[in-house]
Scaffold this motif. Structure first.
Motif, PDB file in Angstrom:
ATOM      1  N   LEU A 139       0.722  -1.269   0.021  1.00  0.00           N
ATOM      2  CA  LEU A 139      -0.078  -0.158  -0.066  1.00  0.00           C
ATOM      3  C   LEU A 139       0.879   1.215   0.175  1.00  0.00           C
ATOM      4  N   THR A 140       0.761   2.038  -1.051  1.00  0.00           N
ATOM      5  CA  THR A 140       1.844   3.157  -1.142  1.00  0.00           C
ATOM      6  C   THR A 140       1.013   4.253  -1.802  1.00  0.00           C
ATOM      7  N   ARG A 141       1.667   5.506  -2.349  1.00  0.00           N
ATOM      8  CA  ARG A 141       0.979   6.407  -2.958  1.00  0.00           C
ATOM      9  C   ARG A 141       1.194   6.458  -4.160  1.00  0.00           C
ATOM     10  N   PRO A 142       0.084   7.031  -5.043  1.00  0.00           N
ATOM     11  CA  PRO A 142      -0.068   7.030  -6.461  1.00  0.00           C
ATOM     12  C   PRO A 142       1.331   7.658  -6.907  1.00  0.00           C
ATOM     13  N   ARG A 459      14.639  17.757 -10.207  1.00  0.00           N
ATOM     14  CA  ARG A 459      13.500  18.763 -10.570  1.00  0.00           C
ATOM     15  C   ARG A 459      13.820  19.149 -11.885  1.00  0.00           C
ATOM     16  N   ILE A 460      14.692  19.260 -12.521  1.00  0.00           N
ATOM     17  CA  ILE A 460      14.837  19.821 -13.907  1.00  0.00           C
ATOM     18  C   ILE A 460      14.117  18.815 -14.883  1.00  0.00           C
ATOM     19  N   GLN A 470       5.374  22.736  -7.436  1.00  0.00           N
ATOM     20  CA  GLN A 470       4.314  22.352  -6.416  1.00  0.00           C
ATOM     21  C   GLN A 470       3.873  20.912  -6.639  1.00  0.00           C
ATOM     22  N   GLU A 471       3.520  20.578  -8.096  1.00  0.00           N
ATOM     23  CA  GLU A 471       3.037  19.215  -8.292  1.00  0.00           C
ATOM     24  C   GLU A 471       4.335  18.071  -8.024  1.00  0.00           C
ATOM     25  N   ARG A 475       3.961  15.108  -5.542  1.00  0.00           N
ATOM     26  CA  ARG A 475       4.274  13.508  -5.943  1.00  0.00           C
ATOM     27  C   ARG A 475       5.298  12.762  -5.353  1.00  0.00           C
ATOM     28  N   PHE A 476       6.332  13.686  -5.392  1.00  0.00           N
ATOM     29  CA  PHE A 476       7.740  13.073  -5.073  1.00  0.00           C
ATOM     30  C   PHE A 476       8.492  13.818  -4.189  1.00  0.00           C
TER      31      PHE A 476
END
Length: 547
Positions: A139-142, A459-460, A470-471, A475-476
């Protein structure tokens, strides 16, 4: 009476008779149905010479039963388990619906036994190399990994979901950050995507990662592992495996998963085609396309039905068709024959030329398909039985064929080739990746890469893929936080274990080496999954089904 007694190790004949068996045993043996479960006690004796069966490993002996009892009586089996020689299997759908019986077949027992042995050999080999087996969350994050996630709604956090992992990718990178140096896992993974014979929504992979490694270090570990697995299945394969650049693989074979057991390489005949000055080639060449061909040596004779089928394959790949030419002595035959002279054709006697024209994005997959079909139709003998190859120097980014937007060629955590890293912000499309695939007989066994360890570089890459700050953080963020704590150089690979087992078992699909597989419609026929959920259960998960 003589009965066949079967367990997972094989078959033995049981003899029941009034001279050595109890009366109750004789009655039970008379009434027993096929596929019933029985208990037998008796003596193992030699069969008489006239009763021996040389086709059976136990054909020289039998069990003379003193007692014979039925402990698990069976109804009439809906599918045959024990088949007469030459008898066809029941349909796959029927076998999957009655999988508990299908699993009794000797072929399935052999496949799953081999699968077990391969798993143990993998564990032993990696443990000898000082890799630690560590389990990561189910069970993890999308996170975007190239396919659609299976989502698991949370009951406690309304409107939020876990995801089943497409791979343990981020967790194994974090294990390297944490200093665990060498990790492996026999990992269960999940992808909600269309199925094929060699793909399932849930699958098993041999996942590994190591710190302070370069591509050659990873290659050495993986080759040792694969050589061991093939040895376990009774095959000796040489190493090291050859390397082939991605661009060269597409140029020579039309695919990044080439089957190198055969010759038959693609040729660029654009300049020859220009000299032919044929109208039906000219338009494609004028638009920047190329003429590319397969030349079959003497003896590779295709029938008209064969060339028609290959032409249909070319059209199915988006091309206008397939042109072909064969030299027979002093004459030419084929769709190009009336347009060319022997000198222009430049073919040896008996040779055949198959030609397609157009942009590489269409001709490459068409030639891959044509090459594969031609090898099959001609029954070409392989030069070797086992052809492994590393495909290297993939592009870092690709364009989405529908939107034209940038997408990662494999996943967004792959490091750029050090010779190209300086161009990441100025000419990202030209950047190669430190990515590699291992291919066997035209089958991709696994993909891996050296990873990005600089959070700013990561990030690049996210930014180029269309993720703003922000996204990317949403997510990461947990990966970026980990990398910022100090990450060693690291890389790894994921090998498709189900596919390896399928190939080594000689099975036609993954379903033959998985105990309870899904159909191509992603359904489990035996247990009836997926299934509707009661309204109260949906409500507890804050869900409702709408028309």
């Amino acid at each position: 009476m003589f009965l066949d007694l079967r367990d997972r190790d094989g078959l033995v004949q049981v003899a029941v008779g009034p001279d050595w068996s109890t009366a109750a045993s004789v009655t039970a043996a008379t009434e027993v149905r096929a596929e019933s479960v029985v208990l037998v006690e008796g003596d193992v004796v030699a069969r008489p010479p006239t009763g021996r069966n040389p086709d059976l490993p136990t054909g020289d002996i039998e069990v003379r039963a003193a007692t014979f009892a039925v402990v698990g009586p069976s109804t009439t089996p809906p599918i045959p388990v024990a088949r007469a020689r030459g008898e066809e299997l029941a349909s796959e759908e029927l076998r999957l619906k009655h999988r508990h019986l299908d699993l009794r077949r000797p072929e399935m027992i052999a496949n799953l036994t081999l699968r077990h042995r391969l798993l143990q050999r993998a564990r032993a080999t990696l443990s000898e190399l000082d890799f630690l087996e560590i389990e990561t969350p189910i069970l993890t994050r999308p996170t975007p990994e190239g396919a659609r996630d299976f989502l698991v709604p949370s009951r406690e956090q309304a409107g939020e979901c876990y995801a089943l992992p497409q791979s343990p990718q981020i967790y194994k990178q974090l294990l390297m950050v944490a200093g665990y140096d060498r990790y492996f896992q026999i990992a269960r993974c999940f992808r909600d995507e269309d199925l094929r014979a060699d793909r399932q929504p849930e699958f098993t992979q041999i996942d590994l990662e190591a710190s302070f490694v370069d591509t050659l270090d990873v290659f050495r570990v993986v080759e040792r592992l694969l050589v061991a697995l093939w040895s376990e299945a009774g095959h000796a394969v040489p190493s090291p495996f050859p390397h082939l650049k991605y661009a060269d693989a597409l140029e020579r074979y039309g695919t990044d998963k080439p089957d190198l057991r055969f010759g038959l390489e693609v040729e660029d005949i654009t300049e020859r085609a220009r000299e032919w000055a044929l109208e039906f080639f000219a338009a494609q060449l004028a638009e920047g396309g190329r003429a590319r061909a397969l030349e079959l040596p003497a003896g590779g004779r295709l029938s008209r039905r064969d060339t028609d089928a290959l032409t249909a394959s070319a059209r199915g790949s988006g091309l206008g068709g397939l042109a072909w030419l064969r030299r027979e002595g002093e004459r030419l035959v084929g769709s190009l024959a009336k347009h060319l002279t022997l000198e222009q054709a430049a073919l040896e006697d008996g040779a055949t030329l198959l030609v397609v024209t157009g942009p590489d994005r269409l001709t490459s997959p068409a030639l891959d398909q044509i090459r594969t079909e031609t090898i099959s139709r001609l029954g070409m003998a392989p030069r070797v039985d086992h052809a492994f190859v590393w495909i290297v120097e993939f592009p870092l980014f690709e364009r989405d064929p529908e939107t034209g937007a940038a997408v990662f060629a494999h996943h967004p955590f792959t490091a750029p080739h050090p010779d190209d890293a300086a161009r990441l912000t100025t000419d990202p499309w030209s950047c190669r990746a430190l990515h590699y695939d291992v291919v066997y007989n035209g089958n991709e066994l696994g993909s891996g890469s050296i990873r990005i360890i600089d959070p700013q570089l990561q990030r690049i890459v996210f930014q180029f893929l269309g993720l703003d700050e922000q996204e990317a953080e949403a997510r990461f963020g947990f990966l970026l936080t980990g990398l910022a704590a100090g990450a060693p150089p690291h890389g790894g690979i994921a090998l498709g274990f189900d596919r390896i087992a399928m190939l080594l078992a000689g099975a036609p699909s993954l379903r033959e080496v998985i105990a309870f597989p899904k159909t191509t419609a992603a359904r489990a026929l035996f247990e009836g999954a997926p299934a509707p959920v009661a309204p109260d259960d949906l409500a507890a998960l804050h869900l409702q089904v709408t028309e």
